[in-house]
Design a protein around this motif. Structure first.
Motif, PDB file in Angstrom:
ATOM      1  N   VAL A   1     -14.948 -41.435  35.711  1.00  0.00           N
ATOM      2  CA  VAL A   1     -14.176 -40.980  34.555  1.00  0.00           C
ATOM      3  C   VAL A   1     -14.940 -39.822  33.915  1.00  0.00           C
ATOM      4  O   VAL A   1     -16.127 -39.953  33.611  1.00  0.00           O
ATOM      5  CB  VAL A   1     -13.948 -42.116  33.535  1.00  0.00           C
ATOM      6  CG1 VAL A   1     -13.330 -41.573  32.258  1.00  0.00           C
ATOM      7  CG2 VAL A   1     -13.070 -43.194  34.145  1.00  0.00           C
TER       8      VAL A   1
ATOM      9  N   GLN B   1     -10.922 -44.456  26.646  1.00  0.00           N
ATOM     10  CA  GLN B   1     -12.151 -44.325  25.854  1.00  0.00           C
ATOM     11  C   GLN B   1     -11.870 -43.918  24.410  1.00  0.00           C
ATOM     12  O   GLN B   1     -12.746 -43.993  23.561  1.00  0.00           O
ATOM     13  CB  GLN B   1     -13.090 -43.299  26.499  1.00  0.00           C
ATOM     14  CG  GLN B   1     -13.622 -43.735  27.831  1.00  0.00           C
ATOM     15  CD  GLN B   1     -14.433 -42.653  28.521  1.00  0.00           C
ATOM     16  OE1 GLN B   1     -14.469 -41.503  28.080  1.00  0.00           O
ATOM     17  NE2 GLN B   1     -15.083 -43.020  29.602  1.00  0.00           N
ATOM     18  N   GLU B   2     -10.635 -43.499  24.141  1.00  0.00           N
ATOM     19  CA  GLU B   2     -10.279 -43.101  22.779  1.00  0.00           C
ATOM     20  C   GLU B   2     -10.134 -44.341  21.902  1.00  0.00           C
ATOM     21  O   GLU B   2      -9.936 -45.441  22.388  1.00  0.00           O
ATOM     22  CB  GLU B   2      -8.967 -42.307  22.790  1.00  0.00           C
ATOM     23  CG  GLU B   2      -9.070 -40.996  23.535  1.00  0.00           C
ATOM     24  CD  GLU B   2      -7.752 -40.249  23.603  1.00  0.00           C
ATOM     25  OE1 GLU B   2      -6.822 -40.578  22.828  1.00  0.00           O
ATOM     26  OE2 GLU B   2      -7.649 -39.348  24.437  1.00  0.00           O
TER      27      GLU B   2
ATOM     28  N   THR C   1     -13.824 -33.825  27.219  1.00  0.00           N
ATOM     29  CA  THR C   1     -12.556 -34.127  26.592  1.00  0.00           C
ATOM     30  C   THR C   1     -11.373 -33.797  27.498  1.00  0.00           C
ATOM     31  O   THR C   1     -10.469 -34.601  27.666  1.00  0.00           O
ATOM     32  CB  THR C   1     -12.408 -33.351  25.261  1.00  0.00           C
ATOM     33  OG1 THR C   1     -13.527 -33.688  24.456  1.00  0.00           O
ATOM     34  CG2 THR C   1     -11.133 -33.732  24.549  1.00  0.00           C
TER      35      THR C   1
ATOM     36  N   VAL D   1      -9.502 -33.226  31.040  1.00  0.00           N
ATOM     37  CA  VAL D   1      -9.667 -33.670  32.436  1.00  0.00           C
ATOM     38  C   VAL D   1      -9.421 -32.512  33.352  1.00  0.00           C
ATOM     39  O   VAL D   1      -8.606 -31.733  33.278  1.00  0.00           O
ATOM     40  CB  VAL D   1      -8.701 -34.825  32.757  1.00  0.00           C
ATOM     41  CG1 VAL D   1      -8.807 -35.199  34.214  1.00  0.00           C
ATOM     42  CG2 VAL D   1      -8.993 -36.015  31.897  1.00  0.00           C
TER      43      VAL D   1
ATOM     44  N   LYS E   1     -10.131 -41.899  30.939  1.00  0.00           N
ATOM     45  CA  LYS E   1     -10.552 -41.071  29.803  1.00  0.00           C
ATOM     46  C   LYS E   1      -9.760 -41.445  28.553  1.00  0.00           C
ATOM     47  O   LYS E   1     -10.321 -41.575  27.469  1.00  0.00           O
ATOM     48  CB  LYS E   1     -10.375 -39.588  30.149  1.00  0.00           C
ATOM     49  CG  LYS E   1     -10.892 -38.672  29.086  1.00  0.00           C
ATOM     50  CD  LYS E   1     -12.381 -38.856  28.898  1.00  0.00           C
ATOM     51  CE  LYS E   1     -12.874 -38.018  27.729  1.00  0.00           C
ATOM     52  NZ  LYS E   1     -14.173 -38.473  27.244  1.00  0.00           N
TER      53      LYS E   1
END
Length: 140
Positions: free
Chosen positions: A134, A22-23, A138, A140, A19
């Motif tokens: 994943v 991915q930013e 936003t 987890v 995750k």
């Protein structure tokens, strides 16, 4: 097959890092952040992250501004392969790997059935990669 706590925590860590990857730009995450997110003892998580780094699944950066990131191509790791690398072969029963030490091996038909089940399980899990698990949200 039951996942060990260690493998479960490794999956949680990899999903968290997936995750973060991915930013824009991809975020470096500290083990303290991961431990807090999943209520995992920090010392235990450090050992898991070290194993993941040794296997090439994550990269660790020490010092100020350091952290953990998902290694390139780690998102393509197949889940069955990942489980086997973390905790060994996925078998329903120890007899699948038996070397003839079972007292009833010559008459038992379960071993071949268990072997087939192991193959089906592995093949099923290997249809999915780390990228497939994943989270989209936003948090987890």
């Amino acid at each position: 097959m039951i996942l060990s706590h260690r493998t479960d925590f490794a999956f949680r860590t990899l999903m968290f890092l997936g995750k973060a990857a991915q930013e824009t730009p991809p975020a470096k995450v500290t083990t303290a952040q991961i431990a807090a997110a999943f209520d995992i003892p920090a010392n235990h998580l450090v050992k898991i992250v070290n194993e993941l780094a040794q296997r090439g699944f994550v990269r660790t950066i020490r010092g100020p501004g350091g952290g953990v990131t998902l290694a390139p191509n780690a998102a393509q790791l197949r889940l069955g392969d990942l489980i086997e690398q973390l905790q060994g072969p996925m078998h329903l029963h120890n007899c699948v790997e038996s070397d003839g030490s079972c007292a009833i091996e010559s008459i038992c038909k379960l071993r071949s059935i268990f072997r087939q089940a192991d193959i089906v399980q592995r093949d099923f899990l290997n249809q999915y990669t780390l990228a497939d698990i994943v989270p989209a949200q936003t948090a987890v």
